[in-house]
Design an enzyme around this catalytic site. Sequence first.
Site, PDB file in Angstrom:
ATOM      1  N   TYR A  82       0.829  -1.212   0.000  1.00 54.34           N
ATOM      2  CA  TYR A  82       0.000   0.000   0.000  1.00 54.34           C
ATOM      3  C   TYR A  82       0.861   1.258   0.000  1.00 54.34           C
ATOM      4  O   TYR A  82       0.651   2.179  -0.806  1.00 54.34           O
ATOM      5  CB  TYR A  82      -0.907  -0.021   1.232  1.00 54.34           C
ATOM      6  CG  TYR A  82      -1.792   1.196   1.384  1.00 54.34           C
ATOM      7  CD1 TYR A  82      -2.871   1.390   0.538  1.00 54.34           C
ATOM      8  CD2 TYR A  82      -1.545   2.129   2.386  1.00 54.34           C
ATOM      9  CE1 TYR A  82      -3.705   2.506   0.687  1.00 54.34           C
ATOM     10  CE2 TYR A  82      -2.362   3.244   2.548  1.00 54.34           C
ATOM     11  CZ  TYR A  82      -3.439   3.426   1.694  1.00 54.34           C
ATOM     12  OH  TYR A  82      -4.241   4.522   1.835  1.00 54.34           O
ATOM     13  N   LYS A 111       1.147   4.145  -2.894  1.00 52.66           N
ATOM     14  CA  LYS A 111       0.767   5.533  -2.615  1.00 52.66           C
ATOM     15  C   LYS A 111       1.942   6.493  -2.809  1.00 52.66           C
ATOM     16  O   LYS A 111       1.744   7.653  -3.202  1.00 52.66           O
ATOM     17  CB  LYS A 111       0.193   5.642  -1.208  1.00 52.66           C
ATOM     18  CG  LYS A 111      -1.199   5.028  -1.058  1.00 52.66           C
ATOM     19  CD  LYS A 111      -2.214   5.645  -2.020  1.00 52.66           C
ATOM     20  CE  LYS A 111      -3.639   5.206  -1.719  1.00 52.66           C
ATOM     21  NZ  LYS A 111      -4.615   5.748  -2.697  1.00 52.66           N
TER      22      LYS A 111
END
Length: 265
Positions: free
Chosen positions: A161, A165
């Site tokens: 993640y 990002k």
Amino acid sequence: MSILDRFTLTDHVAIVTGAGRGLGAATAVALAQAGADVVISARSADQLESVVEQVRAVGRRAVAVPADLSDTTATAALVQAAVDEFGRLDTVVNNVGGAMPREFVRTNVQAMEDAFHFNVSTAHALTRAALPHLLKGDGEKSVVTISSMLGRTAGRGYVAYGTAKAALAHWTRLTAADLAPRIRVNGIFVGSIMTSALDMVAELPELREQMETRTPLGRIGEPADIAAAVLYLASPASGYVTGKMLEVDGGIQGPNLDLGLPDLE
């Protein structure tokens, strides 16, 4: 133009992805309150209809396009809906994304590729599809991306993640350079926000207290905190801002929720 007028988007048209609930829903309603018509997308048609009703309640128009944007070819339908219904496009909010936390030893290559695809490739595909229409006409034209504070800091369990990002944040900077001066491109490093993703936290006082205590402003954020930042980045108020990432996170400098992952043996 007065200072308050700089925060208005009268008769602008915006696309907001991941808009069935949470940050996306709050953003769509906020843009409508500022005067924009919106095209909203999410997997759930029922959730979208609720947001459509909220937009109409403030006197603006909304079109719902149910879609699974992990299939990047579906992004073209959102752009076409904006053009068909409203005849223009001014703003794209790349909000869809995410990946479940998982420790490094359980994060295989496919998980990394899936996280990148869902968080970065979808934003790229939608922005490319929107580009010809963003280049038409005058006025503010903008793209806003929703990243995460985990894209600028580190914490255990977020390798897929956080990496995705971080890539989205740098995609924002690079795309801003490519599209200047016609289109401004900015993003937001989002902190802990009370959406359905934190339902477990809301139900366990000890976890909520941990997150609040570790946040300098002493609270978990609300979707409206992010929606207000998106409005700023989409409006003439930020007309001299591009290639930047706002940190809207309550002041945290690292994850404020410990996943309890042990050291490797």
